[in-house]
Design an enzyme around this catalytic site. Structure first.
Site, PDB file in Angstrom:
ATOM      1  N   ASP A   1       0.828  -1.205   0.000  1.00 55.74           N
ATOM      2  CA  ASP A   1       0.000   0.000   0.000  1.00 55.74           C
ATOM      3  C   ASP A   1       0.863   1.257   0.000  1.00 55.74           C
ATOM      4  O   ASP A   1       0.345   2.376  -0.099  1.00 55.74           O
ATOM      5  CB  ASP A   1      -1.005   0.000   1.157  1.00 55.74           C
ATOM      6  CG  ASP A   1      -0.363  -0.135   2.529  1.00 55.74           C
ATOM      7  OD1 ASP A   1       0.879  -0.110   2.627  1.00 55.74           O
ATOM      8  OD2 ASP A   1      -1.108  -0.263   3.518  1.00 55.74           O
ATOM      9  N   SER A   2       2.184   1.078   0.027  1.00 59.22           N
ATOM     10  CA  SER A   2       3.106   2.193  -0.196  1.00 59.22           C
ATOM     11  C   SER A   2       2.870   2.826  -1.559  1.00 59.22           C
ATOM     12  O   SER A   2       3.306   3.962  -1.805  1.00 59.22           O
ATOM     13  CB  SER A   2       4.553   1.701  -0.106  1.00 59.22           C
ATOM     14  OG  SER A   2       4.754   0.563  -0.941  1.00 59.22           O
TER      15      SER A   2
ATOM     16  N   ASP B   1      -0.614  -6.346   0.030  1.00 54.14           N
ATOM     17  CA  ASP B   1      -1.081  -5.686   1.249  1.00 54.14           C
ATOM     18  C   ASP B   1      -2.605  -5.650   1.300  1.00 54.14           C
ATOM     19  O   ASP B   1      -3.266  -5.401   0.282  1.00 54.14           O
ATOM     20  CB  ASP B   1      -0.567  -4.247   1.300  1.00 54.14           C
ATOM     21  CG  ASP B   1       0.695  -4.103   2.118  1.00 54.14           C
ATOM     22  OD1 ASP B   1       0.980  -4.973   2.949  1.00 54.14           O
ATOM     23  OD2 ASP B   1       1.411  -3.096   1.912  1.00 54.14           O
TER      24      ASP B   1
ATOM     25  N   LYS C   1      -0.828  -9.501   3.468  1.00 47.92           N
ATOM     26  CA  LYS C   1      -0.174  -8.927   4.648  1.00 47.92           C
ATOM     27  C   LYS C   1      -1.143  -8.008   5.367  1.00 47.92           C
ATOM     28  O   LYS C   1      -1.796  -7.176   4.737  1.00 47.92           O
ATOM     29  CB  LYS C   1       1.097  -8.174   4.262  1.00 47.92           C
ATOM     30  CG  LYS C   1       1.810  -7.525   5.457  1.00 47.92           C
ATOM     31  CD  LYS C   1       3.205  -7.076   5.104  1.00 47.92           C
ATOM     32  CE  LYS C   1       3.261  -5.857   4.225  1.00 47.92           C
ATOM     33  NZ  LYS C   1       2.739  -4.633   4.904  1.00 47.92           N
TER      34      LYS C   1
ATOM     35  N   GLU D   1      -1.657  -5.501   9.000  1.00 45.29           N
ATOM     36  CA  GLU D   1      -0.983  -4.759  10.063  1.00 45.29           C
ATOM     37  C   GLU D   1      -1.766  -4.851  11.359  1.00 45.29           C
ATOM     38  O   GLU D   1      -2.973  -4.578  11.379  1.00 45.29           O
ATOM     39  CB  GLU D   1      -0.840  -3.286   9.674  1.00 45.29           C
ATOM     40  CG  GLU D   1       0.014  -3.038   8.443  1.00 45.29           C
ATOM     41  CD  GLU D   1       0.163  -1.555   8.149  1.00 45.29           C
ATOM     42  OE1 GLU D   1      -0.257  -0.729   8.981  1.00 45.29           O
ATOM     43  OE2 GLU D   1       0.708  -1.218   7.074  1.00 45.29           O
TER      44      GLU D   1
ATOM     45  N   GLU E   1       8.718  -3.592  11.353  1.00 54.21           N
ATOM     46  CA  GLU E   1       9.219  -2.334  10.804  1.00 54.21           C
ATOM     47  C   GLU E   1       9.630  -1.383  11.915  1.00 54.21           C
ATOM     48  O   GLU E   1       8.906  -1.205  12.894  1.00 54.21           O
ATOM     49  CB  GLU E   1       8.136  -1.680   9.929  1.00 54.21           C
ATOM     50  CG  GLU E   1       8.563  -0.381   9.278  1.00 54.21           C
ATOM     51  CD  GLU E   1       7.560   0.131   8.267  1.00 54.21           C
ATOM     52  OE1 GLU E   1       7.777   1.239   7.731  1.00 54.21           O
ATOM     53  OE2 GLU E   1       6.553  -0.565   8.000  1.00 54.21           O
TER      54      GLU E   1
END
Length: 278
Positions: free
Chosen positions: A57-58, A96, A125, A127, A194
């Site tokens: 999602d960067s 993501d 992925k 978070e 991270e």
């Protein structure tokens, strides 16, 4: 185990599988991972021997120009996943789960993860900490491999008070370790962390039985991940401490990718200047 300085020929190397990634936990063959958003870079990364391609999602920041990852949608990730899947070759493809696509319920997470898997992802992925255990279990029991993302979680940047190193005090470090163990027990196949101190990264890798992948988490991880635009030094603004301009030392984009793979495999990256202390 000796690591060749030459990236593997994409026609010779075996396809990266979940079993292969799991086996890296106890080997010296470190996992290499880069963000990837299109077919051309997917093909090149495969040729250079990158193990995992992450449709991150960067993309909200480096492609769309947003100030955070929060505006990214499932449709955005699915589109870029389809692009990467067409040319990923032997590399493993992770996607993501964007903000708001899994926080409501395991059923919501499954619907959106299924969309990304149908687009070509081989793993998703998410978070978050121990609160995600039921969602991780729900997904993995239904055949969707999961990477759990801990430490600095960009989707929670506002509640974290910005892009700051996590786990520096004893309580926060112990909580991160407890969250990681809980998510591993729930079925997470990989734990990505991270922006944490190197010493905590070492403890994390020693504590878990699944592979660990770090970004700004020190050298003691099973693998390393960076944002493509960072290693090519085209990300606007100040470069993060953990990022390295691999293009500067290589002279070409292919050379930068090959150098990233080579330095992660050999342990040359991350160096002390890319890591954080307590």
């Amino acid at each position: 185990m000796s690591i060749s300085d030459t990236p593997p020929d994409s026609h010779i190397r075996k396809a990266v599988t979940i079993n292969d990634l799991r086996s890296r936990r106890s080997s010296l063959d470190r996992i290499t991972m880069l963000t990837c958003y299109d077919a051309s870079f997917a093909s090149l990364m495969n040729d250079c021997g990158v193990d995992i391609l992450l449709v991150g999602d960067s993309l909200g920041m480096v492609l769309q120009g947003h100030e955070s990852t929060l505006p990214v949608t499932v449709e955005d990730i699915a589109y870029h996943t389809r692009c990467v899947a067409r040319r990923k070759g032997k590399s493993w493809l992770m996607a993501d789960m964007p903000f708001g696509s899994y926080q409501e319920s395991p059923a919501q997470a499954y619907r959106n993860a299924a969309t990304l898997m149908a687009a070509g992802a081989q793993m998703v992925k998410l978070e978050g900490g121990a609160w995600l255990a039921s969602t991780v279990r729900f997904l993995t029991e239904r055949g969707i491999p999961v990477c759990a993302h801990l430490g600095l979680t960009p989707q929670s940047v506002h509640s974290l008070g910005g892009y700051r190193v996590q786990g520096r005090d004893h309580k926060a470090a112990e909580q991160l370790l407890a969250d990681a163990r809980t998510l591993e027990s729930a079925g997470a196949d990989i734990i990505l962390v991270e922006l944490i101190p190197s010493s905590l990264g070492k403890r994390l890798t020693e504590t878990l039985t699944v592979p660990t992948i770090g970004i700004g988490a020190g050298p003691h991880m099973t693998g390393q991940v960076l944002v493509l635009h960072d290693i090519l030094d085209v990300t606007p603004g100040k470069r993060a401490r953990f990022a390295k301009n691999f293009l500067e030392e290589s002279g070409s984009i292919r050379g930068a990718l090959e150098r990233f793979v080579r330095e992660v495999k050999s342990g040359a990256y991350p160096a002390p200047e890319h890591s954080f202390s307590e």
